[in-house]
Design a protein around this motif. Structure first.
Motif: not given
Length: 507
Positions: A388-393, A402-404
């Motif tokens: 999970t992406c906990v922040e935009e990356c 975020k949340d992807t």
């Protein structure tokens, strides 16, 4: 009455009509933050965007899937993407699906992308904050504390356990010679006994609760698969009303009580030991996994609940995954007589006295290891892993909000014809040292890769080798089940709808 109503297609129709009304201006889809390219180029130039079966993105694509239809849906999606990674859009988050080793590499090597995705949350009631699910500082400290439990010297002590359980299993198999042998009935008991004794230090066969514990583990997995295959089951309120919630609670109580009793018993034994005892060679003794955790507890690094979580995690991960690999490997040996004979030739060079065979000698079974790896390539015990992406990356030139959710499809990565020509053929020679030199380092990842790789992979390979060597020495393995007879199922662990059977003949 309410439960009956909620479980009917009428409810789903009502939900669909409501969404349709809300979505007249694509309100629902606007809730999903969109993936963009870092360089501003069209998104389709870097990733395939998979159209949904309805106007609501991909939200309803897997509704009412069975484990087998979910497996086929994933393979069909990969085929439609034509060798490219692909995107799904769900209600509140996109999912980035990776089927290429080149793009998986960046994710595996990332120091930020270590948080598991939403599917792992379904395991949390069972595994808590164990090594599989935990993240950040908790994961780092637990991983560091547990690494010594899989040191080479500890594996040597485990070898005696593997051999003892092998001898028990060979006696069971000897009674089933010349008839059909259902591998799904005998192999899981072998691997569960191994992990129970090596992780907890107790013999499962010696405990009256052993069979009950095995049944409870299977029941928990059945519930997990039910939830994985129905997106609505991800919502706890729906699972509570419609799903097998009570079945899960009942069986979680059984496995948690079992592990807690063992931990408490081992804790009392541990307190009676003098830590740091020096052996005859002047070296500090090493402890197995539970002893390692109890030592960490004595130093204030972990509490009782943390120990329970780690024990449950190792029991779950080290039992079903290994049995799955063994079942598929024995199946492939039965279907390929030439491969089986070459393995026998290699195994026959080991000492006659099984008790005298060392870890070093098992490590020298190079071709047998190639067979195991080829089996894992074709039938990975864990077919996918998630982050999970906990922040935009930024990942692979994509800006992921975020949340992807990220899903790395290990099954498809290891059947990529660019790295494994004729990928559906069983060819153990692929893994001979001279044939792996130019292969992409992340093309073969059955144990994951990077810092979150499987801590017990050497443990698993040794356990599998010990059993295969014993079976090959005692029996010829003849085919009963054929690959075309099998219907594959997607779940936490890869399975088949049908049990796998072979025939054994004494040598």
């Amino acid at each position: 009455m309410l439960i009956a109503l909620l479980g009917t297609p009428l409810l789903l129709l009502g939900v669909w009509l409501l969404l349709k009304r809300l979505n007249r201006t694509y309100f629902i889809l606007s809730l999903t933050r969109r993936v963009r390219t870092e360089d501003g180029s069209p998104l389709e130039s870097k990733v395939a965007v998979m159209p949904g079966t309805t106007r609501f993105g991909n939200n309803l694509d897997v509704l009412n899937c069975t484990p087998s239809s979910l497996f086929n849906f994933l393979r069909d999606s990969a085929a439609k993407a034509q060798g490219r990674n692909f995107l799904w859009y769900f209600l509140f988050a996109p999912m980035y699906n990776v089927i290429r080793a080149e793009e998986a590499e960046e994710i595996f090597q990332s120091t930020k992308l270590i948080t598991k995705n939403v599917i792992y949350e379904l395991l949390r009631p069972f595994l808590g904050e164990g090594l599989l699910i935990s993240t950040d500082q908790k994961w780092h400290s637990r991983r560091k504390a547990l690494t010594p439990a899989f040191h080479f010297n500890v594996l040597q002590s485990f070898l005696a356990i593997f051999k003892e359980e092998c001898n028990k299993l060979i006696k069971v198999l000897d009674k089933k010679v010349d008839g059909e042998l259902d591998l799904n009935q005998v192999i899981p008991q072998f691997t569960l006994n191994n992990i129970c004794e090596t992780a907890l230090g107790v013999k499962l066969d010696d405990m009256s609760e052993g069979n009950q514990y095995r049944r409870a583990i299977h029941a928990i997995e059945e519930v997990l698969i039910q939830r994985v295959c129905n997106p609505l089951m991800f919502y706890n309120w729906y699972f509570f009303l419609i799903g097998d919630y009570r079945k899960q609670v009942q069986n979680l109580r059984i496995v948690h009580d079992f592990s807690s009793r063992i931990i408490e018993r081992k804790r009392q034994q541990f307190k009676r030991k003098q830590l740091g005892v020096v052996d005859d060679f002047g070296k500090k003794q090493r402890y197995a996994m539970l002893d390692t955790l109890l030592a960490a507890e004595a130093d204030g690094q972990i509490d009782h609940q943390g120990i329970c979580d780690e024990v449950n995690t190792f029991m779950f991960e080290g039992y079903d995954t290994t049995s799955t690999c063994l079942i598929f490997t024995l199946l492939m040996l039965s279907l390929h007589k030439d491969v089986q004979e070459r393995c026998l030739e290699e195994v026959s060079a080991l000492p006659e006295d099984t008790d005298s065979i060392s870890v070093f000698q098992f490590n020298e079974l190079v071709f047998l290891e190639c067979v195991i790896k080829e089996s894992l390539r074709m039938f990975p015990s864990v077919p996918f892993i998630g982050r999970t992406c906990v922040e935009e990356c930024v990942v692979n030139g994509l800006i992921l909000p975020k949340d992807t959710q990220i899903s790395i499809h290990i099954y498809d990565i290891m059947r990529d014809p660019r790295h494994f020509p004729n990928p559906n053929a069983f060819q153990p020679e692929r893994f001979l040292p001279e044939n792996t030199v130019d292969r992409h380092p992340f093309a073969f990842v059955p144990f994951s890769a990077g810092q979150r790789n499987c801590i017990g992979q050497k443990f698993a390979i040794l356990e599998i080798k010990v059993l295969l060597a014993a079976v090959l020495r005692n029996f010829r393995i003849l085919p009963v089940t054929r690959l075309e007879d099998l219907t594959f199922e997607n779940g936490i662990v890869m399975r088949t709808q049908q049990n796998v059977k072979v025939k054994l003949v004494r040598r």
